[in-house]
Scaffold this motif. Structure first.
Motif, PDB file in Angstrom:
ATOM      1  N   ASN A 146       0.802  -1.220   0.000  1.00 30.79           N
ATOM      2  CA  ASN A 146       0.000   0.000   0.000  1.00 30.79           C
ATOM      3  C   ASN A 146       0.834   1.269   0.000  1.00 30.79           C
ATOM      4  N   SER A 216       3.233  -0.820   6.578  1.00 25.83           N
ATOM      5  CA  SER A 216       2.913   0.498   6.032  1.00 25.83           C
ATOM      6  C   SER A 216       3.189   1.570   7.058  1.00 25.83           C
ATOM      7  N   GLY A 220      -3.520   3.260   8.114  1.00 25.31           N
ATOM      8  CA  GLY A 220      -4.559   2.940   7.151  1.00 25.31           C
ATOM      9  C   GLY A 220      -5.434   1.801   7.606  1.00 25.31           C
ATOM     10  N   SER A 309      -4.593   9.172   4.740  1.00 23.07           N
ATOM     11  CA  SER A 309      -4.945   9.214   3.327  1.00 23.07           C
ATOM     12  C   SER A 309      -6.138  10.129   3.062  1.00 23.07           C
ATOM     13  N   GLU A 364      -6.866   1.130  -1.550  1.00 29.88           N
ATOM     14  CA  GLU A 364      -6.715   1.138  -0.090  1.00 29.88           C
ATOM     15  C   GLU A 364      -8.007   0.720   0.596  1.00 29.88           C
TER      16      GLU A 364
END
Length: 438
Positions: A146, A216, A220, A309, A364
């Motif tokens: 990601n 990551s 997220g 994000s 995502e």
């Protein structure tokens, strides 16, 4: 579709992260960039040959607009169907089949015939190209975790820009010296060459299925390991999917207008010569391409620093649409060809640059087992703009004359403003991924 709650398929090993995997990942990404170049060269050829086709076939602006819209008649349906199929069939074979079908679809109109043959050929081509973008993105994303997907996603999207940049001068030369049907033969040959290269070098990546993701740096959604197979309705009902799709629809409207009518507007509406118009078309797409790369760099930089994000993708994407909307809405407020041309380039170039944001956001949001369907359904919804926009602009030109071009740009600006507001207020993939997957 698989019912929600079905346990995902697991693998024993973490996807390879060594040098060899990295080299293969970028080789596949490069091929997918070329894939999208061919895809959008196919789309742009009618716009580049608009005057010749209308003269050759005696078409009104509305007729020509409908011929462009015919390309999208089955585009969306095919995009959704193959997007769902991509969750079960290897993207490598889907992409190979698509490229071969593109070349076959060019041949009826290249051989001759009138408007009916042209429309039939474009309908066939649209059905074959409808799934191209989501499947290409899914194939590229399968090679990266990601937090590394912004650049490859932007590069594959950049293929759209590069396709038009190379097509504008190259196909314009072929059209002017050998006729517009010869340009179709050139595109058919290029499609076959790409298919051969993909058959030899193309492959699916290690992140295609529910394999463990590399760590990551973002806060997220749940990892692919923990993600089950939620019902598609749970993903498609999220605010993020709805906001992303609406924003992308307005951006795609701008792309459709650029492909079908920008060359004609520059020549007939603003008085540029054919060669200058081809260069200005390329320049507008160059601006869009640079915007894509800049967006990817900024988004990646923000996410590596722990920015959510919602900001890195949603707010950056909405900002681009706001600027594009402002430029389009300002076109009738200025005098002079140079000023109008500059605003047109900024408005269309930035307004059409939301695709990479849309794809990485939905990637995502959706777990791997649902990405093909989520991306394909978004793309099918969004590309209905391509069915509507060319016909609407053609009608405006037949009813308003040259003023219709300016009305079309103002309409695009208003839609981009709506899309910017949707991206700003609705996109939050980290929040909605957690809700959709639990």
């Amino acid at each position: 579709m698989t019912a929600a709650g079905t346990a995902p398929r697991q693998f024993d090993k973490t996807p390879p992260a060594g040098r060899g995997a990295g080299a293969r990942a970028w080789t596949v990404t490069a091929l997918l960039v070329v894939f999208m170049m061919v895809n959008f060269a196919d789309k742009s050829v009618l716009g580049l040959a608009a005057e010749q086709i209308r003269t050759d076939m005696g078409l009104s602006a509305t007729d020509f607009g409908l011929a462009n819209s015919a390309f999208f008649l089955l585009f969306s349906v095919a995009g959704a169907a193959v997007g769902l199929l991509a969750d079960r069939v290897r993207p490598k074979w889907l992409l190979l089949a698509m490229a071969l079908l593109w070349s076959i679809a060019q041949t009826p109109a290249a051989l001759g015939g009138g408007l009916a043959v042209l429309i039939g050929s474009r309908v066939m081509l649209g059905a074959a190209e409808g799934p191209a973008f989501p499947v290409a993105q899914q194939a590229a994303m399968s090679w990266f975790p990601n937090h590394r997907r912004n650049l490859p996603g932007a590069l594959v999207t950049l293929g759209v820009t590069l396709g038009v940049i190379t097509a504008a001068p190259g196909l314009t030369w072929v059209i002017n010296h050998h006729g517009w049907r010869a340009a179709l033969w050139v595109l058919a040959a290029v499609g076959v060459l790409w298919a051969v290269a993909w058959a030899l070098l193309g492959a699916d990546g290690p992140y295609r299925t529910n394999t463990p993701e590399a760590p990551s740096t973002t806060s997220g959604p749940v990892s692919d390991t923990a993600a089950a197979r939620p019902a598609y309705r749970r993903i498609l009902g999220t605010r993020t999917w709805l906001g992303t799709t609406l924003a992308y629809f307005t951006s795609y409207w701008t792309l459709a207008l650029m492909l079908a009518w920008l060359p004609s507007y520059l020549r007939s509406g603003l008085g540029h010569s054919p060669s200058a118009s081809a260069n200005l078309v390329a320049l507008t797409w160059v601006l869009g391409g640079l915007t894509l790369l800049g967006q990817a760099a900024v988004t990646g930089w923000l996410m590596r620093r722990g920015v959510s994000s919602r900001w890195a993708r949603g707010r950056v994407g909405s900002g681009l649409l706001f600027i594009g909307a402002a430029a389009c809405l300002a076109v009738p407020l200025v005098d002079g060809t140079a000023a109008k041309t500059a605003l047109l380039a900024v408005g269309l170039g930035l307004g059409g640059s939301f695709a990479a944001v849309a794809v990485t956001t939905i990637t995502e949001l959706a777990p791997p087992a649902r990405r093909g369907g989520a991306l394909g359904t978004m793309n099918a919804t969004v590309t209905t703009a391509g069915l509507i926009a060319p016909a609407v602009v053609g009608h405006l030109l037949d009813t308003q004359g040259e003023t219709g071009y300016q009305s079309a740009i103002v309409l695009s600006g208003a839609l981009l403003l709506l899309g910017a507001l949707a991206a700003l207020t609705l996109i939050d993939p980290a929040r909605d991924a957690t809700r959709a997957n639990t």
